[in-house]
Design a protein around this motif. Sequence first.
Motif: not given
Length: 226
Positions: A56, A121, A124, A147, A177
Motif C-alpha cells: 500500500v 484497493a 487505497v 499488508t 495497491c
Amino acid sequence: MIQKAVEALKKGEFVLIYDFADREGETDFAIRSDMITPEDIRSMRKDAGGLICTAVHSDAADKMGLPFASEVLKMTHIAEKEGDIPYDKKNHSSFSLWVNHKDTFTGITDIDRALTANHLADHVKHAMNGGALDFASEFRTPGHMATLRANKKLLDERRGQTELSITLAEIGGITPCITICEMLDDNTGRALSKEDAEKYAEENGLVFIGGKEIVEYWEKQKSQQV
C-alpha cells in the motif's frame, strides 16, 4: 521492458519483479489488487509459494490508519531491533497489519484473500483521491492478508519489493495497491533463482523486469521534472 511491465500491470496481468542480487535476490509475482481474482491467488500460492502480501502507498496507509507492525510490537519488547534485517540495514520492515475483510469466512481461501485484496484497493483508491472510508469497520485483524507500507520516499529511501511494485503502479497511473508473492524453489527450499524465474516468465508469457530498470526509470523521470 518498463513499458511492457506497466502495460501488463494495467491489464491486470502478473509482472515478475526481481529486486537486486545484493538485497533479497528474489523475484516476486506482482499484480494490481483491484483486479486480482481467486485464480490469481491460486497461481501465487502454487507457482510462487511465498507469502502473499498487499503493498500500500504510504499516503494511503496514513489515511487508513495502517501502522508499521514494528511500531505496534514495541510494547511487547519483541519488535525488530534497528539493523536486524540482514538485507536492509537502513530501514525497518514494511510489514503492517494482517487483515481479513469483514465479508470473508475464514479469510485464508483463494476467494477470501482475493476479496480482501480487492477491498484494500478500494480503500487505497479513496484515500489517494482525498476521501476516506471506515477501515476499522470493514476489516478484522489479525487476518490472513499481510499488508505492507511503502516507504514515504519510495525508491529514494528504500528499494524493497514493496517500493518497486508501488513505484510501478505510480508510473502506470493505477491505484497504488499491489499484491505480491515471492517465488520459491521446490527443490532447494530457497528463493527461486533469477534464471529460473526468467525461464518461468518466458514459458508463461509474462513480463520479467529487474529492480535496477525500475529505479533507473524512476530517477530519470524525477530528473526531468526538476
